[in-house]
Design a protein around this motif. Structure first.
Motif, PDB file in Angstrom:
ATOM      1  N   SER A  85       2.772  -8.567   4.132  1.00  0.00           N
ATOM      2  CA  SER A  85       2.045  -8.635   2.879  1.00  0.00           C
ATOM      3  C   SER A  85       2.288  -9.523   1.811  1.00  0.00           C
ATOM      4  N   VAL A  93      -3.451 -11.095  -0.188  1.00  0.00           N
ATOM      5  CA  VAL A  93      -4.235  -9.931  -0.341  1.00  0.00           C
ATOM      6  C   VAL A  93      -5.708 -10.557  -0.537  1.00  0.00           C
ATOM      7  N   CYS A  96     -10.659  -7.519  -2.741  1.00  0.00           N
ATOM      8  CA  CYS A  96     -10.618  -6.107  -2.779  1.00  0.00           C
ATOM      9  C   CYS A  96      -9.490  -5.451  -2.800  1.00  0.00           C
ATOM     10  N   GLY A  97      -8.416  -5.985  -2.345  1.00  0.00           N
ATOM     11  CA  GLY A  97      -7.043  -5.508  -2.569  1.00  0.00           C
ATOM     12  C   GLY A  97      -6.479  -5.036  -1.058  1.00  0.00           C
ATOM     13  N   VAL A  98      -7.266  -5.345   0.050  1.00  0.00           N
ATOM     14  CA  VAL A  98      -6.600  -4.884   1.290  1.00  0.00           C
ATOM     15  C   VAL A  98      -5.468  -6.258   1.720  1.00  0.00           C
ATOM     16  N   SER A  99      -4.370  -5.813   2.308  1.00  0.00           N
ATOM     17  CA  SER A  99      -3.347  -6.462   2.796  1.00  0.00           C
ATOM     18  C   SER A  99      -2.686  -5.916   4.058  1.00  0.00           C
ATOM     19  N   SER A 102      -1.992  -1.865   4.477  1.00  0.00           N
ATOM     20  CA  SER A 102      -3.319  -1.129   3.811  1.00  0.00           C
ATOM     21  C   SER A 102      -3.742  -0.180   4.911  1.00  0.00           C
ATOM     22  N   PHE A 103      -4.442   0.717   4.454  1.00  0.00           N
ATOM     23  CA  PHE A 103      -4.734   1.985   5.623  1.00  0.00           C
ATOM     24  C   PHE A 103      -6.114   1.549   6.144  1.00  0.00           C
ATOM     25  N   GLU A 106      -9.165   2.113   4.212  1.00  0.00           N
ATOM     26  CA  GLU A 106      -9.262   1.056   2.842  1.00  0.00           C
ATOM     27  C   GLU A 106     -10.006  -0.272   3.264  1.00  0.00           C
ATOM     28  N   VAL A 107      -9.774  -0.581   4.343  1.00  0.00           N
ATOM     29  CA  VAL A 107     -10.498  -1.672   5.062  1.00  0.00           C
ATOM     30  C   VAL A 107     -11.787  -1.411   5.381  1.00  0.00           C
ATOM     31  N   GLU A 141      -2.231   1.824   9.876  1.00  0.00           N
ATOM     32  CA  GLU A 141      -2.186   0.765   8.903  1.00  0.00           C
ATOM     33  C   GLU A 141      -2.550  -0.674   9.398  1.00  0.00           C
TER      34      GLU A 141
END
Length: 163
Positions: A85, A93, A96-99, A102-103, A106-107, A141
């Motif tokens: 990450s 990242v 939209c904050g996904v890295s 992330s769960f 969230e993706v 994850e």
């Protein structure tokens, strides 16, 4: 009254202090690249930023300490693989904050539902081929993100089998 004073104090501390510990964010751009490194560019751009890769195998260049891998046949970047990450003061990242870390939910919340495909015994993928991005999921994850040109299933060398 006491809580208002504490609230205003925290507000002004946040406003005027700046955050020197904040990492520089390198945005993962689906189908385009990572930060200033774009798919289709020469590998020399990566070498000028990170130095010569210590580990290579054919056209695959590993920058393990930076959490990055590059597939560059004929010295042109075709795929960027993100396996951490962040490293040092850089954070990888999506806008939209996904890295990595992330769960899976969230993706799918950020990119929408997609086809899931089995990658290995304990890993499956969320393939957004039309967007040029694939997320590898282990234990719920993201464990790896792969970027490539958004040109259909041929971008992945054929579609992996569905679950």
């Amino acid at each position: 009254m006491r809580y208002q004073v504490i609230g205003w104090f925290l507000f002004f501390m946040t406003l005027f202090s700046g955050n020197p510990l904040r990492a520089e964010e390198w945005f993962i751009t689906s189908g385009r690249g990572l930060g200033s490194i774009a798919i289709g560019e020469p590998m020399e751009k990566v070498v000028s930023r990170f130095g010569v890769a210590k580990d290579t195998m054919g056209s695959l260049y590993w920058y393990k300490d930076k959490g990055l891998e590059f597939y560059a046949p004929e010295n042109l970047i075709e795929r960027i693989i993100i396996v951490k990450s962040s490293f040092g003061d850089i954070s990888y990242v999506t806008p939209c904050g996904v890295s990595v870390g992330s769960f899976a939910c969230e993706v799918e919340r950020a990119y929408g539902p997609c086809r899931r495909a089995l990658f290995s015994k304990h890993v499956y993928t969320l393939d957004y081929v039309e967007k040029g991005i694939t997320f590898y999921i282990r234990g719920g994850e993201v464990c790896k993100i792969q970027l490539y040109r958004a040109t259909g299933s041929a971008a992945l060398g054929g579609a992996p089998p569905s679950l």
